[in-house]
Design a protein around this motif. Sequence first.
Motif, PDB file in Angstrom:
ATOM      1  N   LYS A 135      14.347   1.121  -7.200  1.00 56.75           N
ATOM      2  CA  LYS A 135      15.155   1.625  -6.409  1.00 56.75           C
ATOM      3  C   LYS A 135      16.412   2.789  -6.340  1.00 56.75           C
ATOM      4  N   LEU A 136      17.037   3.236  -5.347  1.00 58.25           N
ATOM      5  CA  LEU A 136      17.732   4.125  -5.138  1.00 58.25           C
ATOM      6  C   LEU A 136      18.347   4.356  -4.220  1.00 58.25           C
ATOM      7  N   GLY A 137      19.941   4.392  -4.208  1.00 57.61           N
ATOM      8  CA  GLY A 137      21.053   4.390  -3.451  1.00 57.61           C
ATOM      9  C   GLY A 137      20.729   3.224  -1.716  1.00 57.61           C
ATOM     10  N   GLY A 138      20.734   2.501  -2.684  1.00 52.08           N
ATOM     11  CA  GLY A 138      20.240   1.150  -2.235  1.00 52.08           C
ATOM     12  C   GLY A 138      19.261   0.738  -1.249  1.00 52.08           C
ATOM     13  N   ARG A 139      18.018   1.675  -1.497  1.00 50.28           N
ATOM     14  CA  ARG A 139      16.346   1.377  -0.718  1.00 50.28           C
ATOM     15  C   ARG A 139      16.235   1.000  -1.932  1.00 50.28           C
ATOM     16  N   SER A 140      15.057   0.789  -1.642  1.00 55.02           N
ATOM     17  CA  SER A 140      14.307   0.235  -2.496  1.00 55.02           C
ATOM     18  C   SER A 140      12.443   0.168  -1.944  1.00 55.02           C
ATOM     19  N   THR A 141      11.551   0.278  -2.625  1.00 57.80           N
ATOM     20  CA  THR A 141       9.610   0.275  -2.429  1.00 57.80           C
ATOM     21  C   THR A 141       9.387  -0.368  -3.256  1.00 57.80           C
ATOM     22  N   ARG A 142       8.703  -1.247  -2.904  1.00 59.90           N
ATOM     23  CA  ARG A 142       8.175  -1.656  -3.740  1.00 59.90           C
ATOM     24  C   ARG A 142       6.358  -1.281  -3.946  1.00 59.90           C
ATOM     25  N   ILE A 143       5.516  -1.020  -5.127  1.00 62.06           N
ATOM     26  CA  ILE A 143       4.140  -0.777  -5.372  1.00 62.06           C
ATOM     27  C   ILE A 143       3.188  -1.659  -6.176  1.00 62.06           C
ATOM     28  N   ALA A 144       2.242  -2.289  -5.529  1.00 65.21           N
ATOM     29  CA  ALA A 144       1.404  -2.731  -6.546  1.00 65.21           C
ATOM     30  C   ALA A 144       0.040  -2.283  -6.894  1.00 65.21           C
ATOM     31  N   ASN A 145      -0.012  -1.260  -7.840  1.00 70.02           N
ATOM     32  CA  ASN A 145      -0.595  -0.902  -8.455  1.00 70.02           C
ATOM     33  C   ASN A 145      -1.127   0.647  -7.934  1.00 70.02           C
ATOM     34  N   ASP A 146      -1.796   0.806  -6.970  1.00 68.20           N
ATOM     35  CA  ASP A 146      -2.411   2.188  -6.447  1.00 68.20           C
ATOM     36  C   ASP A 146      -2.077   1.866  -5.072  1.00 68.20           C
ATOM     37  N   ILE A 147      -0.973   0.602  -4.521  1.00 69.50           N
ATOM     38  CA  ILE A 147      -0.530   0.484  -3.141  1.00 69.50           C
ATOM     39  C   ILE A 147       0.582   0.200  -2.578  1.00 69.50           C
ATOM     40  N   MET A 148       0.932   1.413  -2.043  1.00 70.17           N
ATOM     41  CA  MET A 148       2.594   1.261  -1.027  1.00 70.17           C
ATOM     42  C   MET A 148       2.157   1.133   0.267  1.00 70.17           C
ATOM     43  N   GLU A 149       4.080   1.166  -0.018  1.00 69.34           N
ATOM     44  CA  GLU A 149       3.904   0.440   1.425  1.00 69.34           C
ATOM     45  C   GLU A 149       4.319   1.527   2.378  1.00 69.34           C
ATOM     46  N   PHE A 150       2.955   2.115   3.246  1.00 65.48           N
ATOM     47  CA  PHE A 150       3.373   2.816   4.555  1.00 65.48           C
ATOM     48  C   PHE A 150       2.523   2.436   5.622  1.00 65.48           C
ATOM     49  N   ASP A 151       1.515   1.700   5.274  1.00 62.65           N
ATOM     50  CA  ASP A 151       0.597   1.268   7.013  1.00 62.65           C
ATOM     51  C   ASP A 151       0.293  -0.106   7.119  1.00 62.65           C
ATOM     52  N   ASN A 152       0.472  -0.437   8.398  1.00 59.00           N
ATOM     53  CA  ASN A 152       0.245  -1.986   8.520  1.00 59.00           C
ATOM     54  C   ASN A 152      -1.172  -2.462   8.998  1.00 59.00           C
ATOM     55  N   PRO A 153      -0.995  -4.059   8.534  1.00 54.80           N
ATOM     56  CA  PRO A 153      -2.884  -4.586   8.316  1.00 54.80           C
ATOM     57  C   PRO A 153      -3.857  -3.927   9.482  1.00 54.80           C
ATOM     58  N   VAL A 154      -3.338  -3.341  11.391  1.00 61.48           N
ATOM     59  CA  VAL A 154      -3.882  -2.892  10.920  1.00 61.48           C
ATOM     60  C   VAL A 154      -4.475  -1.994  11.240  1.00 61.48           C
ATOM     61  N   ILE A 155      -3.904  -1.074  10.552  1.00 63.55           N
ATOM     62  CA  ILE A 155      -4.461   0.311  10.369  1.00 63.55           C
ATOM     63  C   ILE A 155      -5.219   0.204   9.372  1.00 63.55           C
ATOM     64  N   LEU A 156      -4.893  -0.477   8.284  1.00 68.15           N
ATOM     65  CA  LEU A 156      -5.590  -0.911   7.018  1.00 68.15           C
ATOM     66  C   LEU A 156      -7.007  -1.224   7.246  1.00 68.15           C
ATOM     67  N   GLU A 157      -7.250  -2.104   8.438  1.00 68.83           N
ATOM     68  CA  GLU A 157      -8.691  -2.657   8.949  1.00 68.83           C
ATOM     69  C   GLU A 157      -9.321  -1.737   9.467  1.00 68.83           C
ATOM     70  N   LEU A 158      -8.842  -1.742   9.945  1.00 70.08           N
ATOM     71  CA  LEU A 158      -9.308  -0.293  10.738  1.00 70.08           C
ATOM     72  C   LEU A 158     -10.179   0.973   9.821  1.00 70.08           C
ATOM     73  N   ALA A 159      -8.932   1.166   8.977  1.00 71.37           N
ATOM     74  CA  ALA A 159      -9.713   2.361   8.452  1.00 71.37           C
ATOM     75  C   ALA A 159     -11.012   2.044   7.071  1.00 71.37           C
ATOM     76  N   GLY A 160     -10.972   0.552   7.288  1.00 70.00           N
ATOM     77  CA  GLY A 160     -12.452   0.554   6.625  1.00 70.00           C
ATOM     78  C   GLY A 160     -14.012  -0.331   7.402  1.00 70.00           C
ATOM     79  N   MET A 161     -13.731   0.119   8.359  1.00 64.83           N
ATOM     80  CA  MET A 161     -14.349   0.049   9.273  1.00 64.83           C
ATOM     81  C   MET A 161     -15.160   1.244   9.977  1.00 64.83           C
ATOM     82  N   LYS A 162     -16.863   1.845   9.168  1.00 65.16           N
ATOM     83  CA  LYS A 162     -16.978   3.048   9.232  1.00 65.16           C
ATOM     84  C   LYS A 162     -16.782   3.724  10.556  1.00 65.16           C
ATOM     85  N   PRO A 163     -18.032   2.425  10.822  1.00 63.56           N
ATOM     86  CA  PRO A 163     -18.193   3.085  12.322  1.00 63.56           C
ATOM     87  C   PRO A 163     -17.851   3.524  13.285  1.00 63.56           C
ATOM     88  N   ILE A 164     -16.451   2.574  13.276  1.00 61.51           N
ATOM     89  CA  ILE A 164     -15.548   2.308  14.102  1.00 61.51           C
ATOM     90  C   ILE A 164     -14.881   3.867  14.023  1.00 61.51           C
TER      91      ILE A 164
END
Length: 391
Positions: free
Chosen positions: A63-92
């Motif tokens: 938390k800093l200056g009225g903003r915050s972000t959550r982190i789950a170990n190595d996972i940060m709040e960057f990409d949406n679930p569709v992008i995460l799913e896509l990146a795991g589909m190696k042939p695509i």
Amino acid sequence: MTLAVTLLRWTTRVKKLLQSRLRGARQVYVHHRVAEYRRMWQAVADALGAQFVMLADNLWELKLGGRSTRIANDIMEFDNPVILELAGMKPIVYQLLREHNLRVPEHRVFDLDALPAAYDFLARHPEGCAVKPANGTSSGVGVSTHLQTAAEVRRAAVLASLYDRDILIEQMIAGECYRVLVLNGTVVHAVCRRGIRLLGDGASTIAQLLDAESARRLAAGVPGLFADRDSALTLNAQGLTLASVPEAGRTLLVKSVGTVHGAGQTAEVRTVYSEDVTDHICPAVRLAAEQAAGIIGSNLLGVDFILLDPSSPLEQTGGVINEVNTTPGMHHHYDSQRERFPQAALQAARVLLGLSAESERGKPHTRADADPSTASGRLVSNCREGRLADV
């Protein structure tokens, strides 16, 4: 699926289960690094003057200056679930990268009912192939490399099938493994898993240099070196053989992955990056990584390359992009014995906390008329997505 393949799959599953229960067989994965990541993110918060809040043992909030972000170990709040799913589909991923003229390994998708298709692919690439699950895995799980016989491909395919029905076979590419980290469209760090390099003396063959290095290692209590499929592939890609005599002072790569076990086959060996090479990758490789991030639509992407020479474009050395990672482990990007945190983690936290102009969480990636396969298209795309400010 034949009875023989069914039985092999059953025995492989049992073997994997037994290995997982053997204490000595346990490997350290990112989810085992909770304490390390907690210290790292606490140090990042301190450096930013942010508040560090523990929500759970492996879930924290900055938390800093009225903003915050959550982190789950190595996972940060960057990409949406569709992008995460896509990146795991190696042939695509390969398909999308290739459509934008980025180099990827030649490959084919098959399943255990279509093993002949994999054997045909191997016949076209007798120097070696890799087999891996096609979707949803990481950290070397289910991956086998340096395969040269149908029997090896069959065993590797059975192993991969434990993780996904669809299986990927691809041509082995000579070179070291590089991870290039792209944050909001800009390369911020790069690391490499170093192979084995030897120095030519102008008189000794590569075989003799390898033997001498092996003797030195054994005398020091370190495992020795020997010629194998990896060394043959690596040398051949450079126009060399074990009988070649490199000129004095020439440093040459003789092995890409260290020891290859058994009959030349390596199974489920994870890449551990060991050297900061941010200043050694050329502009063309940087651009390829940034283009890949734009194509996938990821705001934080680890782009994995196999390269003989990071100072030259992929086309000149036969290098490829062989994977992308939307939750790239920050532990790869610093020396925890000397540093409290990686600079890339600090940069990422600044973005998420709104301390950099390019941080616009939730802003969609709009690429309707911006082709990220070109420098100008990438700049247009990045400008629209707020990706050009300094990180």
